[in-house]
Design an enzyme around this catalytic site. Structure first.
Site: not given
Ligand code: CTP
Length: 403
Positions: A212-213
């Site tokens: 993810g980020n």
């Protein structure tokens, strides 16, 4: 949420029996989320007390040019009051006050403020039926109409004189409904449909892990809420985020992966006028997703990644009438890279974030952006809150529709 929410309303009360109803009117404005200041003509104080209206409006009531009670603030600044207001409502508007408004007979604070106000002005007449029909009153209505003021028509019914007919001030509930309908119909994005993407995407490695980020989704949610407040109907396709839409005109489609975001965007794109891609979509995902939790191995562990589809580029390739806005987050050669993305993704506008700018980017309440349009016109903006950046972006959309 009412369109009156957050609006600064200046209520001008003139001297008719209907003034007693302004107590309810002020309450309804406050209930709708408006900020209210009241100006009373001297005669109106015979019908309703300043104390009542100041208590309900939670603000001092203004009535004369000079403030008797406060040595330090002797002069009631009508220009300031006029500039403060987002809208001015004169209710009840007696025949006398209407005629003074029409001819600029500035002998009280209400009229001086009216003449100073730059905001939209509404007036709700209240008088006896014959006065309401008199050519003099009609000529006041015409003059005020020419000035761009809006009448909230009087209603029919029993009048203070004992007669029955047209001339009663519209009921407070009806004044609020009239204002809401009128303001809504004039919103700059009324009737426009906007698709917005927000937040990160999560790409599963196994049932418990993902790539993810750090995108929070705030920028996209701020744009969505602001667009809805400007009258647009919004579809917000959001990756995992803690934010919620605050406006009923925002339909949130929750997704997790880039593929789900891609599918949801393509479901709605043909039907919208504008699309704004504010999501930080994962560019890669694991080529295979393990069905069971991956156990630790003694050596290094490699996850093979494959590219996700570029949602924005795909929308750019199929766009017809849509005004398409993308974001670019760059760390070097910002302008050149952003220009390249405009061309590659067939955008009308790109919002460039440079990580070299302090206060810009992920997890911050602020953002510093540069707009670049499809003709490569570059417009650097100041560092500001993400809400203010959302307003700037939507001003670009409004300007496009007004071209
Ligand atoms: N975007 C998208 N779908 C993707 C990747 C990006 O819709 N799979 C959108 C983003 O929402 C953003 C814009 O494309 O509006 C720019 O994304 P960015 O990641 O900065 O650019 P890329 O084209 O992915 O190029 P690079 O990562 O090489 O900078």
């Amino acid at each position: 949420m009412s369109v009156l929410s957050g609006k600064k309303v200046l209520l001008g009360v003139s001297g008719g029996i209907a003034a007693y109803k302004t107590a309810s009117l002020v309450r309804l404005f406050i209930k709708a989320g408006a900020h209210v200041q009241v100006i009373m003509t001297p005669a109106s104080k015979d019908f309703v007390t300043p104390l009542t209206l100041s208590t309900l409006s939670k603000n001092p009531v203004h009535s004369s040019f000079f403030n008797q009670d406060d040595e330090n603030e002797k002069w009631n600044n009508h220009v300031e009051l006029g500039l403060w207001a987002d809208l001015m409502v004169v209710a009840p508007a007696t025949a006398n006050t209407l005629s003074k408004m029409a001819y600029g007979n500035c002998d009280n604070l209400l009229i001086a403020t009216y003449l100073s106000a730059k905001c939209p002005v509404y007036f709700a007449p209240a008088m006896d039926l014959d006065m309401y029909k008199h050519p003099s009153t009609i000529s006041s209505f015409k003059a005020l109409h020419q000035f761009g003021n809006t009448i909230i028509p009087a209603e029919s019914g029993e009048l203070a004189s004992g007669l029955s007919g047209e001339g009663r001030m519209a009921e407070p509930e009806n004044i609020i409904a009239f204002l809401e309908a009128d303001l809504e119909s004039k919103l700059p994005l009324k009737g426009k449909k906007i698709l917005i993407t927000a937040g990160p995407t999560y790409e599963a490695i196994d049932p418990v892990r993902f790539i993810g980020n750090h995108s929070s989704g705030k920028m996209g949610f701020d744009i969505a809420n602001a667009a809805a407040q400007l009258g647009a109907s919004v579809v917000l396709v959001a990756g995992p985020t803690r934010f919620k839409a605050t406006n009923a005109n925002v339909k949130v489609i929750n997704v997790i992966t880039a593929q789900e975001m891609y599918d949801a965007c393509h479901d709605y794109f043909n039907d919208v006028d504008v699309a704004i891609a504010a999501a930080a979509v994962a560019d890669y995902r694991p080529k295979t997703v393990a069905t069971q939790k991956i156990k630790k191995a003694p050596d290094n562990f490699v996850v093979e990644l494959e590219k996700t589809k570029d949602i924005l580029a795909s929308l750019g390739a199929i766009k017809q009438k849509q005004f398409l806005i993308g974001f670019a987050l760059e760390t070097e050669n910002e302008i050149e890279n952003a220009k390249g993305k405009i061309q590659k993704k067939n955008l009308d506008l790109i919002v460039l974030n440079s990580l070299q700018d302090l206060g810009a980017g992920f997890g911050q309440p602020t953002n510093k952006v540069t707009f670049i349009d499809k003709n490569f016109k570059i417009e650097p903006m100041e560092l500001k809150s993400k809400e203010a950046v959302a307003d700037d972006i939507l001003n670009k959309v409004i300007a496009y529709f007004n071209e």
